[in-house]
Design a protein around this motif. Structure first.
Motif, PDB file in Angstrom:
ATOM      1  N   ARG A  45       2.385 -26.242 -57.941  1.00 36.97           N
ATOM      2  CA  ARG A  45       1.669 -24.939 -57.630  1.00 36.97           C
ATOM      3  C   ARG A  45       0.133 -24.975 -57.183  1.00 36.97           C
ATOM      4  NH1 ARG A  45       1.709 -19.762 -61.799  1.00 36.97           N
ATOM      5  NH2 ARG A  45       3.517 -19.322 -60.217  1.00 36.97           N
ATOM      6  N   PRO A  46      -0.714 -25.683 -58.021  1.00 33.48           N
ATOM      7  CA  PRO A  46      -2.220 -25.824 -57.765  1.00 33.48           C
ATOM      8  C   PRO A  46      -2.540 -26.518 -56.652  1.00 33.48           C
ATOM      9  CG  PRO A  46      -1.839 -26.875 -59.962  1.00 33.48           C
ATOM     10  CD  PRO A  46      -0.730 -26.168 -59.581  1.00 33.48           C
ATOM     11  N   TYR A  47      -1.664 -27.590 -56.387  1.00 34.33           N
ATOM     12  CA  TYR A  47      -1.796 -28.488 -55.158  1.00 34.33           C
ATOM     13  C   TYR A  47      -1.547 -27.809 -53.881  1.00 34.33           C
ATOM     14  CZ  TYR A  47      -1.395 -32.896 -52.386  1.00 34.33           C
ATOM     15  OH  TYR A  47      -1.262 -33.919 -51.651  1.00 34.33           O
ATOM     16  N   VAL A  48      -0.795 -26.844 -53.608  1.00 41.20           N
ATOM     17  CA  VAL A  48      -0.763 -26.113 -52.658  1.00 41.20           C
ATOM     18  C   VAL A  48      -1.435 -25.041 -52.348  1.00 41.20           C
ATOM     19  CG1 VAL A  48       1.295 -24.604 -51.552  1.00 41.20           C
ATOM     20  CG2 VAL A  48       1.905 -26.557 -52.509  1.00 41.20           C
ATOM     21  N   GLU A  49      -1.695 -24.351 -53.574  1.00 40.23           N
ATOM     22  CA  GLU A  49      -2.732 -23.021 -53.439  1.00 40.23           C
ATOM     23  C   GLU A  49      -4.101 -23.669 -52.975  1.00 40.23           C
ATOM     24  OE1 GLU A  49      -2.441 -20.702 -56.857  1.00 40.23           O
ATOM     25  OE2 GLU A  49      -0.498 -20.046 -56.441  1.00 40.23           O
ATOM     26  N   LYS A  50      -4.572 -24.761 -53.592  1.00 40.90           N
ATOM     27  CA  LYS A  50      -5.853 -25.366 -53.031  1.00 40.90           C
ATOM     28  C   LYS A  50      -5.790 -25.348 -51.598  1.00 40.90           C
ATOM     29  CE  LYS A  50      -6.996 -27.263 -57.604  1.00 40.90           C
ATOM     30  NZ  LYS A  50      -6.990 -28.407 -58.211  1.00 40.90           N
ATOM     31  N   LEU A  51      -4.684 -25.903 -50.973  1.00 41.59           N
ATOM     32  CA  LEU A  51      -4.532 -26.060 -49.543  1.00 41.59           C
ATOM     33  C   LEU A  51      -4.595 -24.580 -48.694  1.00 41.59           C
ATOM     34  CD1 LEU A  51      -1.738 -29.092 -49.438  1.00 41.59           C
ATOM     35  CD2 LEU A  51      -4.308 -29.160 -49.264  1.00 41.59           C
ATOM     36  N   VAL A  52      -4.018 -23.847 -49.360  1.00 40.86           N
ATOM     37  CA  VAL A  52      -3.926 -22.577 -48.478  1.00 40.86           C
ATOM     38  C   VAL A  52      -5.351 -21.938 -48.584  1.00 40.86           C
ATOM     39  CG1 VAL A  52      -2.937 -20.176 -48.684  1.00 40.86           C
ATOM     40  CG2 VAL A  52      -1.347 -21.877 -49.131  1.00 40.86           C
ATOM     41  N   THR A  53      -5.999 -22.155 -50.040  1.00 39.02           N
ATOM     42  CA  THR A  53      -7.458 -21.738 -49.879  1.00 39.02           C
ATOM     43  C   THR A  53      -8.304 -22.214 -48.717  1.00 39.02           C
ATOM     44  OG1 THR A  53      -7.119 -21.213 -52.220  1.00 39.02           O
ATOM     45  CG2 THR A  53      -9.441 -21.265 -51.297  1.00 39.02           C
ATOM     46  N   LYS A  54      -8.186 -23.664 -48.597  1.00 38.52           N
ATOM     47  CA  LYS A  54      -8.623 -24.429 -47.547  1.00 38.52           C
ATOM     48  C   LYS A  54      -8.563 -23.828 -46.221  1.00 38.52           C
ATOM     49  CE  LYS A  54     -11.646 -27.335 -49.779  1.00 38.52           C
ATOM     50  NZ  LYS A  54     -12.919 -27.301 -49.516  1.00 38.52           N
ATOM     51  N   GLY A  55      -7.262 -23.548 -46.138  1.00 36.44           N
ATOM     52  CA  GLY A  55      -6.659 -23.090 -44.783  1.00 36.44           C
ATOM     53  C   GLY A  55      -7.124 -21.630 -44.531  1.00 36.44           C
ATOM     54  N   MET A  56      -7.773 -20.841 -45.333  1.00 38.25           N
ATOM     55  CA  MET A  56      -8.359 -19.487 -45.020  1.00 38.25           C
ATOM     56  C   MET A  56      -9.801 -19.815 -44.199  1.00 38.25           C
ATOM     57  SD  MET A  56      -7.651 -17.350 -48.025  1.00 38.25           S
ATOM     58  CE  MET A  56      -5.905 -16.962 -48.738  1.00 38.25           C
ATOM     59  N   VAL A  57     -10.365 -21.058 -44.606  1.00 39.53           N
ATOM     60  CA  VAL A  57     -11.801 -21.223 -44.057  1.00 39.53           C
ATOM     61  C   VAL A  57     -11.467 -21.352 -42.648  1.00 39.53           C
ATOM     62  CG1 VAL A  57     -13.748 -22.848 -43.925  1.00 39.53           C
ATOM     63  CG2 VAL A  57     -12.666 -22.282 -46.210  1.00 39.53           C
ATOM     64  N   GLY A  58     -10.368 -21.949 -42.045  1.00 36.99           N
ATOM     65  CA  GLY A  58     -10.254 -22.254 -40.651  1.00 36.99           C
ATOM     66  C   GLY A  58     -11.041 -23.186 -39.705  1.00 36.99           C
ATOM     67  N   THR A  59     -11.982 -23.838 -40.587  1.00 37.54           N
ATOM     68  CA  THR A  59     -12.940 -24.748 -39.597  1.00 37.54           C
ATOM     69  C   THR A  59     -11.905 -26.103 -39.259  1.00 37.54           C
ATOM     70  OG1 THR A  59     -13.781 -25.852 -41.701  1.00 37.54           O
ATOM     71  CG2 THR A  59     -15.040 -23.928 -40.624  1.00 37.54           C
ATOM     72  N   LEU A  60     -12.768 -26.839 -38.493  1.00 40.12           N
ATOM     73  CA  LEU A  60     -12.002 -28.037 -38.172  1.00 40.12           C
ATOM     74  C   LEU A  60     -12.079 -28.945 -39.376  1.00 40.12           C
ATOM     75  CD1 LEU A  60     -11.044 -29.864 -36.045  1.00 40.12           C
ATOM     76  CD2 LEU A  60     -13.231 -30.626 -35.393  1.00 40.12           C
ATOM     77  N   ALA A  61     -13.092 -28.874 -40.305  1.00 37.12           N
ATOM     78  CA  ALA A  61     -13.326 -29.746 -41.226  1.00 37.12           C
ATOM     79  C   ALA A  61     -12.259 -29.564 -42.249  1.00 37.12           C
ATOM     80  CB  ALA A  61     -14.591 -29.702 -41.690  1.00 37.12           C
ATOM     81  N   SER A  62     -11.993 -28.203 -42.455  1.00 38.48           N
ATOM     82  CA  SER A  62     -10.780 -27.691 -43.535  1.00 38.48           C
ATOM     83  C   SER A  62      -9.425 -28.097 -43.051  1.00 38.48           C
ATOM     84  CB  SER A  62     -10.983 -26.357 -43.981  1.00 38.48           C
ATOM     85  OG  SER A  62     -10.525 -25.456 -42.728  1.00 38.48           O
TER      86      SER A  62
END
Length: 116
Positions: A45-62
């Motif tokens: 759960r925390p592993y995936v939720e952190k990735l989804v939060t990073k995906g919200m930023v939407g930048t190339l770095a994320s």
């Protein structure tokens, strides 16, 4: 000392454990629902939720960071384009864990993890 180190080891060495979590995450993101043991679901759960939060930023770095965590460009693309926009106004809690009856063979606790 293991102070504040509360992750589960799953009887694996660190590299194998990292690959194990990566494969669980890739399968979960691909199917958006997964039946597994309760301990694995709670660790995933925390592993995936952190990735989804990073995906919200939407930048190339994320996007590149998500690719490095998953080693799968298709899953990273799915997070950034499909999954993250669903939760744009949400401040966390993108997954749900539902307990299932124990497995008959070894009586391990099972759970269903899914995106809300």
């Amino acid at each position: 000392m293991r102070h504040k180190n509360h992750n589960r080891k799953f009887s694996r060495e660190s590299g194998v454990r990292r690959a194990f979590m990566r494969s669980l995450a890739v399968n979960f993101i691909t199917h958006e629902k997964m039946e597994t043991t309760l301990a694995r679901a709670k660790e995933l759960r925390p592993y995936v939720e952190k990735l989804v939060t990073k995906g919200m930023v939407g930048t190339l770095a994320s996007h590149r960071l998500i690719i490095s965590r998953l080693a799968s460009e298709t899953c990273a693309k799915k997070i950034v384009s499909d999954i993250a926009p669903r939760y744009k106004g949400r401040a966390g809690g993108y997954t749900r864990i539902v307990k299932l009856p124990v497995r008959k063979s070894d009586a391990s606790e099972r759970a269903l993890i899914e995106f809300i």
